[in-house]
Design a protein around this motif. Structure first.
Motif, mmCIF file in Angstrom:
data_model
loop_
_atom_site.group_PDB
_atom_site.id
_atom_site.type_symbol
_atom_site.label_atom_id
_atom_site.label_comp_id
_atom_site.label_asym_id
_atom_site.label_seq_id
_atom_site.Cartn_x
_atom_site.Cartn_y
_atom_site.Cartn_z
ATOM 1 N N ASP A 256 0.913 -1.026 0.056
ATOM 2 C CA ASP A 256 0.362 -0.196 0.092
ATOM 3 C C ASP A 256 0.810 0.885 0.164
ATOM 4 O O ASP A 256 2.216 0.786 -0.300
ATOM 5 C CB ASP A 256 -0.917 0.147 1.208
ATOM 6 N N TRP A 329 -3.118 11.893 -1.539
ATOM 7 C CA TRP A 329 -1.873 11.739 -0.627
ATOM 8 C C TRP A 329 -0.728 12.966 -0.366
ATOM 9 O O TRP A 329 0.498 12.765 0.491
ATOM 10 C CB TRP A 329 -1.549 10.338 -0.408
ATOM 11 N N TRP A 364 -2.285 -1.844 -8.281
ATOM 12 C CA TRP A 364 -3.346 -2.001 -8.153
ATOM 13 C C TRP A 364 -3.616 -0.069 -7.309
ATOM 14 O O TRP A 364 -2.927 0.578 -7.435
ATOM 15 C CB TRP A 364 -3.368 -2.145 -6.760
ATOM 16 N N ASP A 366 -5.863 3.252 -7.722
ATOM 17 C CA ASP A 366 -6.354 3.833 -6.344
ATOM 18 C C ASP A 366 -6.661 4.960 -6.695
ATOM 19 O O ASP A 366 -5.878 5.870 -7.535
ATOM 20 C CB ASP A 366 -5.809 3.658 -5.497
ATOM 21 N N ARG A 424 -10.243 0.845 -8.077
ATOM 22 C CA ARG A 424 -11.457 1.146 -7.323
ATOM 23 C C ARG A 424 -12.599 1.929 -8.517
ATOM 24 O O ARG A 424 -13.852 1.246 -8.403
ATOM 25 C CB ARG A 424 -10.995 1.818 -6.573
ATOM 26 N N TRP A 437 -12.782 -4.072 -6.790
ATOM 27 C CA TRP A 437 -12.715 -4.687 -5.739
ATOM 28 C C TRP A 437 -13.695 -3.190 -4.574
ATOM 29 O O TRP A 437 -14.331 -2.164 -5.732
ATOM 30 C CB TRP A 437 -11.814 -4.598 -4.254
ATOM 31 N N ASP A 440 -13.708 0.742 -0.216
ATOM 32 C CA ASP A 440 -13.604 0.177 1.391
ATOM 33 C C ASP A 440 -15.094 0.664 2.723
ATOM 34 O O ASP A 440 -15.489 1.340 2.445
ATOM 35 C CB ASP A 440 -13.293 2.420 2.070
ATOM 36 N N HIS A 498 -7.842 -7.631 3.397
ATOM 37 C CA HIS A 498 -7.288 -5.608 4.118
ATOM 38 C C HIS A 498 -7.876 -5.178 4.623
ATOM 39 O O HIS A 498 -9.345 -5.011 5.320
ATOM 40 C CB HIS A 498 -7.382 -5.227 2.234
HETATM 41 O O1 MIG Z 1 -7.827 7.268 0.743
HETATM 42 O O2 MIG Z 1 -4.094 3.533 -0.329
HETATM 43 O O3 MIG Z 1 -9.718 2.484 -0.850
HETATM 44 O O4 MIG Z 1 -7.688 0.306 0.013
HETATM 45 O O5 MIG Z 1 -5.649 0.982 1.688
HETATM 46 C C1 MIG Z 1 -7.403 5.469 1.295
HETATM 47 C C2 MIG Z 1 -4.287 3.454 1.175
HETATM 48 C C3 MIG Z 1 -6.505 5.820 -0.154
HETATM 49 C C4 MIG Z 1 -7.904 4.102 -0.307
HETATM 50 C C5 MIG Z 1 -8.071 2.417 -0.403
HETATM 51 C C6 MIG Z 1 -7.875 1.588 0.496
HETATM 52 C C7 MIG Z 1 -5.798 1.644 0.461
HETATM 53 C C8 MIG Z 1 -5.582 3.410 0.609
HETATM 54 N N1 MIG Z 1 -6.656 4.046 0.081
#
Ligand code: MIG
Length: 719
Positions: A256, A329, A364, A366, A424, A437, A440, A498
């Motif tokens: 992650d 992030w 993955w 995201d 996602r 998947w 959250d 997870h």
């Molecule tokens: O704002 O990467 O759905 O599976 O662990 C959270 C951190 C960001 C969202 C994902 C989740 C992942 C998490 N991400």
């Protein structure tokens, strides 16, 4: 084929083939939505305001209303009246489509909503959304936009697909109980009607229209462990040692966001992972591959190669001719313009470099709704190409995830590997590139309860390779919840445990001996049936058939199954009926018509009845349909096709036939015919195997058949 259209004062009814009809004044014009229309020659009888073909009659009534009859009975009816469903965004609405439903209608589909199978009475909005709070059935928007419904009404089934990528509201009998309203501010009035005798036919036709799912690697069906985050090498070793020392199977471990340098894509933090390549080699030795996360936002930082290159080549979303910046992030972030094929190509190449440099087996994707922390992206953010072509955010929003995964999927297919991409966010057409998947979820009992209808619904929407986070992502799981979760979700095609940062650990050994033993028992059932799940993946890929199925898919005219949310079929032959409620130790199971065998005791039961089944904490409940033949592996702790030297065909469930598919499980060579098909028959208790097709050199040294009494190796007879 123009002659298959009737046009009435500008409204078009176009018969594309005998199960697909398109209705529009103005076609959906987005170039971003790619559909495949298989026109076929048909024997159509067209009168002024009527089309007849096969058993169908299409009639245009007052106000250009379309009615469809099957064998002279009403199947589908547009309506025009003055009922007005409120649309809560500002601005004018361009399109309102209205259908009639009766009080008895069931409405299925619409992708990843955290709801029950039957969506009637709710309102949903297709607008990819990252909402980290605890989803439930009234959440209008989640991560995915899949505008496909199957309606069961008047004892018949019909499919509806609305192909626009613009934000769309679906009112499913909420405001007006006898109406479905589809409302869009920008999308046109173009939709597809999918005809078929049963849901499976409708799903097959629909899947062809949007594009069938890719064939997964065999290994991808193995167990996967993740956490936000295993943030350093020691964490990885802890997980792998946990699996190995407890004799639990594992195929993938996920990295992650914390493995990166300041959350920058395609970088690895050397403090945390001093030598990721040698770590991944070490993992591979033990049969475990690594999946790494890749986020939508790219850190704004001069000197960071990915940012510098995207900026230099104008491969970014823009606003007012400047790269558009929001916060994710990494802090200030920009977003690659995946709608430009040159940008996609560049990212594909960076992904290949990254995967090869560190030995990364899967990516993955995201945060690709796209999610942003500093308010949503304005609707006029631009995806502009060098040739001047431009798409605006209101049109591309729901497509962003798909185009991102397209770019990443190519990093594998270019190297003759099947893609391993997880996403996602997506649109209806994304499953040719990526598995998914459900985002959250939380460690809550009602999210466990929702998991079966969630995965089954994604499956009928042509996303067979789906799963939810086992154990729940947010919040602290309890022992009982984790046990019931792995029991209920053990056949999820994408099987991943997870959990979120700051939550209690939920690896299989996180609690006690009992939890560990149940987890191990469940994983051993999973690994035993990997070849069965793989056969279903092949059928999903070639025929568009769902893997995990609501019962109505297999028993479409049994009234009793229409709203069964806590039992699902796995293909034709298996049914799981788990406990999904706290404290329960028994439950009512409905056995549809036919005879069924208890998977564990082999006891036979007659169907068409309900029964009370005891299911203590350490058990789940699985039934096998009479006539099933189950392909099985034995004693695997990870999946490496070359090392699997035997298969068992368990034909102990009465007379039947079955086709088992075999290939290298990893590359695209199957497209060149490098595969085998075994045809297994149980005829009056005598079991035989023959090749239906032979094109792959198999590593099998034994091919056993089991007739309920003994195992017999038939490999020599086969050759
Ligand atoms: O704002 O990467 O759905 O599976 O662990 C959270 C951190 C960001 C969202 C994902 C989740 C992942 C998490 N991400």
């Amino acid at each position: 084929m123009e002659e298959n259209i009737i046009n009435l004062n500008g409204k078009n009814i176009e018969v594309i083939n005998n199960s697909l009809i398109r209705v529009y004044k103005e076609k959906n014009s987005s170039k971003l939505v790619k559909l495949s229309l298989e026109h076929s020659d048909l024997d159509l009888k067209i009168n002024d305001e009527e089309i007849r073909f096969n058993d169908y009659l299409l009639k245009i009534g007052d106000n250009q209303r379309l009615s469809v009859y099957k064998n002279d009975e009403l199947l589908f009816n547009e309506i025009s009246n003055n009922n007005f469903v409120r649309y809560d965004d500002e601005g004018e609405v361009k399109t309102r489509i209205k259908f009639e439903i009766t009080d008895k209608a069931y409405i299925y589909g619409l992708g990843d909503k955290a709801a029950f199978l039957n969506r009637k009475g709710y309102q949903y909005v297709s607008w990819n959304t990252d909402d980290p709070t605890a989803h439930n059935e009234t959440y209008r928007s989640l991560y995915k936009s899949i505008n496909f419904m199957i309606i069961n009404d008047r004892d018949k089934y019909v499919g509806i697909f609305y192909p626009s990528s613009y934000k769309t509201l679906f009112d499913l009998g909420k405001t007006f109980p006898n109406e479905i309203n589809i409302i869009s501010q920008k999308g046109s009035d173009d939709y597809f009607l999918i005809l078929g005798d049963n849901p499976l036919d409708i799903i097959r036709t629909y899947s062809l229209l949007v594009g069938r799912t890719f064939l997964p690697r065999l290994k991808m069906l193995g167990n996967q462990q993740s956490r936000w985050s295993y943030a350093k090498e020691e964490d990885f070793r802890y997980v792998v040692n946990g699996y190995k020392s407890n004799k639990l199977p594992l195929d993938y471990i996920h990295l992650d966001i914390d493995y990166m340098v300041r959350f920058s894509n395609f970088t690895v933090d050397k403090e945390k992972y001093p030598n990721l390549k040698s770590l991944s080699d070490e993992m591979k030795e033990q049969g475990i591959d690594i999946v790494a996360i890749y986020d939508a936002g790219v850190k704004v930082e001069k000197g960071y190669f990915f940012y510098d290159n995207l900026l230099k080549m104008d491969y970014l979303l823009t606003l007012d001719n400047k790269p558009y910046v929001n916060v994710v992030w990494p802090g200030d972030s920009v977003f690659p313009n995946y709608f430009d094929s040159k940008c996609r190509e560049y990212v594909t190449n960076e992904a290949i470099n990254f995967e090869e440099k560190y030995g990364i087996a899967g990516i993955w994707c995201d945060m690709n709704e796209p999610a942003s922390f500093n308010g949503p992206l304005p609707l006029n953010v631009e995806a502009r190409k060098a040739n001047g072509e431009v798409f605006y955010h209101d049109e591309f929003h729901n497509m962003y995830g798909e185009y991102m995964t397209r770019s990443i999927a190519k990093s594998f297919t270019r190297r003759n590997l099947r893609p391993f991409v997880i996403t996602r966010a997506c649109f209806a057409t994304t499953s040719k590139y990526s598995l998914v998947w459900n985002g959250d979820n939380q460690s809550l009992w009602h999210h466990l309860e929702a998991s079966l209808p969630q995965v089954a619904t994604m499956n009928i929407c042509n996303f067979p390779l789906d799963g939810v986070d086992v154990g729940g992502f947010n919040c602290d799981v309890t022992k009982e919840l984790l046990i019931r979760w792995i029991e209920a979700n053990i056949f999820n095609p994408f099987l991943r445990n997870h959990s979120s940062a700051g939550t209690r650990g939920q690896e299989p050994w996180a609690f006690d001996e009992e939890t560990l033993n149940v987890y191990r028992d469940m994983l051993s059932i999973r690994y035993e049936l990997i070849p069965y799940l793989y056969d279903l993946s092949v059928k999903a890929h070639l025929k568009g058939e769902p893997i995990i199925r609501p019962l109505f898919v297999n028993f479409p005219f049994d009234e009793k199954v229409k709203e069964i949310n806590d039992q699902v079929m796995i293909g034709e032959s298996l049914m799981i009926c788990p406990i999904v409620h706290q404290g329960k130790k028994d439950r009512v199971v409905y056995l549809p018509e036919g005879n069924w065998y208890d998977y564990f005791t082999h006891q036979k039961y007659e169907g068409n009845k309900k029964m009370l089944v005891e299911i203590p904490l350490d058990k789940t409940c699985i039934f096998v349909k009479e006539g099933a033949i189950l392909p099985k592996y034995r004693n695997l702790l990870s999946i490496n096709k070359n090392e699997i030297d035997e298969i068992i065909f368990d034909a102990s469930y009465g007379e039947g036939t079955y086709i088992n598919y075999e290939d290298d499980g990893e590359t695209l060579d199957y497209l060149q015919g490098e595969s085998n098909e075994y045809c297994i028959t149980n005829h009056k208790g005598k079991v035989s195997v023959e090749y239906k097709y032979k094109g792959y050199v198999s590593p099998y040294k034994h091919i056993y058949v089991y007739d309920g009494k003994e195992y017999k190796d038939v490999i020599d007879e086969l050759k």
